[in-house]
Write an enzyme that holds these catalytic residues in place. Structure first.
Site, PDB file in Angstrom:
ATOM      1  CG  MET A  30      -1.871  -1.218   1.202  1.00  0.00           C
ATOM      2  SD  MET A  30      -3.440  -0.940   1.996  1.00  0.00           S
ATOM      3  CE  MET A  30      -2.922  -0.652   3.661  1.00  0.00           C
ATOM      4  CG  HIS A  37       7.162  -2.363   2.124  1.00  0.00           C
ATOM      5  ND1 HIS A  37       7.035  -1.255   2.922  1.00  0.00           N
ATOM      6  CD2 HIS A  37       5.936  -2.949   2.094  1.00  0.00           C
ATOM      7  CE1 HIS A  37       5.801  -1.168   3.358  1.00  0.00           C
ATOM      8  NE2 HIS A  37       5.112  -2.183   2.889  1.00  0.00           N
ATOM      9  CG  ASP A 152       1.046  -7.477   8.082  1.00  0.00           C
ATOM     10  OD1 ASP A 152       0.526  -6.874   9.028  1.00  0.00           O
ATOM     11  OD2 ASP A 152       1.791  -6.927   7.251  1.00  0.00           O
ATOM     12  CD  GLN A 155      -1.819  -8.866   4.608  1.00  0.00           C
ATOM     13  OE1 GLN A 155      -2.658  -7.994   4.682  1.00  0.00           O
ATOM     14  NE2 GLN A 155      -0.573  -8.601   4.270  1.00  0.00           N
ATOM     15  CB  SER A 188       4.719   2.591   7.233  1.00  0.00           C
ATOM     16  OG  SER A 188       3.815   1.557   7.081  1.00  0.00           O
TER      17      SER A 188
HETATM   18  O1  PAF Z   1      -0.028  -5.849   3.747  1.00  0.00           O
HETATM   19  C1  PAF Z   1      -0.454  -4.922   3.037  1.00  0.00           C
HETATM   20  O2  PAF Z   1       0.227  -3.923   2.815  1.00  0.00           O
HETATM   21  C2  PAF Z   1      -1.851  -5.016   2.451  1.00  0.00           C
HETATM   22  O3  PAF Z   1      -2.723  -5.642   3.311  1.00  0.00           O
HETATM   23  C3  PAF Z   1      -1.876  -5.677   1.058  1.00  0.00           C
HETATM   24  C4  PAF Z   1      -1.440  -7.118   1.126  1.00  0.00           C
HETATM   25  C5  PAF Z   1      -0.973  -4.903   0.118  1.00  0.00           C
HETATM   26  C6  PAF Z   1      -3.287  -5.648   0.510  1.00  0.00           C
HETATM   27  O4  PAF Z   1      -3.764  -4.351   0.352  1.00  0.00           O
END
Ligand code: PAF
Length: 281
Positions: A30, A37, A152, A155, A188
């Site tokens: 995002m 990242h 995450d 996720q 972030s």
């Molecule tokens: O982890 C993230 O930054 C977001 O949840 C993702 C996987 C880009 C989905 O919008």
């Protein structure tokens, strides 16, 4: 490095590259990129011929409108970082490209409760939005590999279930948590921590480490409680602290279980932090 905004041009380029036998690695983000990242990008570059990074602030995963408005948008800086890291393609779509009018993009799968515990309890609807956008981005990018961070963890677990249930052949690769020298997991949000809470929040990684070191020897409930108390003593406000099975995300009942993770979320002043540690695989 190329930047694509539209579906058609992105797909055309990727199918051309694939027709030449190139493998495609995909890092969805995002934006507001940080070193964590960059570790995902590095992992993708190592494993794939072509690395695609998307930057899209997905509105459907924000359960709080204010958060969505405040989310940092730093495209020019992100672009520079990705260029320096050797990314081949940035996909930078608008909301109209990701969610075109008239297209039903709901993903109808049973997440078996993975989306309603821990993070899901405090961010209702969040994971439904994540599943929706990741599925859509996978349709657009059609990668061989998908790179996501261990930070995450929930996720990652949910996306892993989605890939299995929808029989999507993209291989999911988890990249270990990248930590600051102090031990703080990269996020972030870290830049928004006050000096006081920058120090105090180190209790999170310290307690996760403590759990890992003591898991074999002490009662699970006792070490969990000790860690939780230490976090509170330091002035953080925990939302949850669990020692869970990495597949089901249910709390561990017996030490015989395999694949154990400790997960935590806590407020450090105004900033909400999450972290985790793999105790055993
Ligand atoms: O982890 C993230 O930054 C977001 O949840 C993702 C996987 C880009 C989905 O919008």
């Amino acid at each position: 490095m190329q930047v694509f905004v539209k579906e058609k041009t992105l797909k055309k380029r990727i199918s051309y590259l694939k027709s030449k036998g190139k493998t495609v690695g995909f890092v969805p983000t995002m934006g507001a990129l940080h070193d964590g990242h960059m570790e995902l990008i590095k992992a993708s570059k190592k494993k794939s011929d072509i690395t695609v990074c998307s930057i899209f602030v997905n509105p459907t995963q924000f359960n709080n409108k204010e958060d969505l408005i405040k989310y940092p948008r730093t495209f020019e800086r992100d672009k520079e970082l990705l260029k320096n890291e050797g990314v081949d393609i940035i996909f930078y779509p608008t909301a109209e490209v990701v969610y075109p009018k008239g297209l039903d993009l709901s993903v109808d799968i049973d997440l078996e409760g993975l989306d309603t515990i821990w993070e899901g309890e405090f961010r209702p609807g969040h994971f439904k939005g994540v599943v929706q956008v990741v599925k859509r981005l996978l349709d657009l990018v059609d990668p061989d590999y998908l790179f996501m961070g261990q930070k995450d963890f929930q996720q990652f677990t949910i996306i892993s279930m989605m890939l299995k249930k929808l029989k999507i052949s993209t291989e999911l690769v988890v990249v270990p948590i990248h930590r600051e020298k102090s031990g703080l997991a990269m996020s972030s949000r870290n830049v928004r921590l006050t000096e006081k809470f920058k120090t105090k929040s180190l209790v999170l990684s310290r307690m996760l480490r403590y759990i890992k070191d003591n898991y074999r020897f002490d009662k699970i409930d006792e070490i969990r409680q000790y860690a939780l108390n230490e976090i509170i003593k330091e002035g953080l406000k925990p939302e949850y602290f669990g020692i869970v099975n990495g597949n089901t995300l249910q709390e561990v009942k017996s030490r015989k279980e395999k694949y154990i993770i400790a997960v935590v979320a806590a407020w450090a002043g105004e900033i909400r932090l999450i972290d985790n540690i793999i105790i055993s695989k």
